[in-house]
Design a protein around this motif. Structure first.
Motif, PDB file in Angstrom:
ATOM      1  N   ILE A   1       0.856  -1.188   0.000  1.00  0.00           N
ATOM      2  CA  ILE A   1       0.000   0.000   0.000  1.00  0.00           C
ATOM      3  C   ILE A   1       0.889   1.234   0.000  1.00  0.00           C
ATOM      4  CG2 ILE A   1      -0.206   0.068   2.531  1.00  0.00           C
ATOM      5  CD1 ILE A   1      -3.123   1.034   2.132  1.00  0.00           C
ATOM      6  N   SER A   2       0.476   2.252  -0.747  1.00  0.00           N
ATOM      7  CA  SER A   2       1.248   3.491  -0.811  1.00  0.00           C
ATOM      8  C   SER A   2       0.302   4.643  -1.103  1.00  0.00           C
ATOM      9  CB  SER A   2       2.337   3.402  -1.890  1.00  0.00           C
ATOM     10  OG  SER A   2       1.751   3.223  -3.172  1.00  0.00           O
ATOM     11  N   ARG A   3       0.798   5.849  -0.913  1.00  0.00           N
ATOM     12  CA  ARG A   3      -0.025   7.022  -1.210  1.00  0.00           C
ATOM     13  C   ARG A   3       0.844   8.055  -1.902  1.00  0.00           C
ATOM     14  NH1 ARG A   3      -2.490   8.139   4.398  1.00  0.00           N
ATOM     15  NH2 ARG A   3      -3.847   9.450   3.150  1.00  0.00           N
ATOM     16  N   ASP A   4       0.254   8.772  -2.855  1.00  0.00           N
ATOM     17  CA  ASP A   4       0.989   9.759  -3.640  1.00  0.00           C
ATOM     18  C   ASP A   4      -0.017  10.659  -4.330  1.00  0.00           C
ATOM     19  OD1 ASP A   4       3.057   9.740  -6.600  1.00  0.00           O
ATOM     20  OD2 ASP A   4       3.079  11.087  -4.888  1.00  0.00           O
ATOM     21  N   ASN A   5       0.224  11.965  -4.254  1.00  0.00           N
ATOM     22  CA  ASN A   5      -0.617  12.915  -4.979  1.00  0.00           C
ATOM     23  C   ASN A   5      -2.104  12.704  -4.713  1.00  0.00           C
ATOM     24  OD1 ASN A   5       1.641  14.099  -6.133  1.00  0.00           O
ATOM     25  ND2 ASN A   5       1.601  12.709  -7.880  1.00  0.00           N
TER      26      ASN A   5
END
Length: 122
Positions: free
Chosen positions: A70-74
């Protein structure tokens, strides 16, 4: 109206990879902890990964540890699904909570997407 929208599901073969995306309307995902849940036919919804608000700490269910990321960006949150197995077949949902640290409890989440189907089959 605050909404979450998932995309990226589909049909995959065992061992393949998919990437799911979660985007938000009328809300800023950066301010929420976000989790991915999944629900297979006849089974309860289960949390598979979550990412906390702030430091971006991540947590995984044992069943996906080492295979999902899982990751988050923009302002989006992603779930990378690698080494897919038939038992990963389910509808995948993203969910957001105002708690700083996410959890795998459905009751902790205020906002849900409509889900995206992931089917793993040879």
């Amino acid at each position: 109206q605050r909404q979450l929208v998932e995309s990226g599901g589909g049909l995959a073969q065992p061992g393949d990879a998919l990437r799911l995306s979660c985007a938000a309307s009328n809300m800023t995902l950066d301010y929420y902890a976000v989790a991915w849940f999944r629900q297979a036919p006849g089974k309860e919804r289960e949390g598979v990964a979550c990412i906390s608000n702030g430091d971006g700490r991540t947590y995984y269910a044992d069943s996906v540890k080492g295979r999902f990321t899982i990751s988050r960006d923009n302002a989006k949150v992603y779930l990378q699904l690698d080494s897919l197995r038939p038992e990963d077949t389910a509808v995948y949902y993203c969910a957001a909570t105002s708690l700083v640290i996410g959890s795998f409890y459905v009751r902790d989440y205020d906002y849900w997407g409509q889900g995206t189907q992931v089917t793993v089959s040879s």
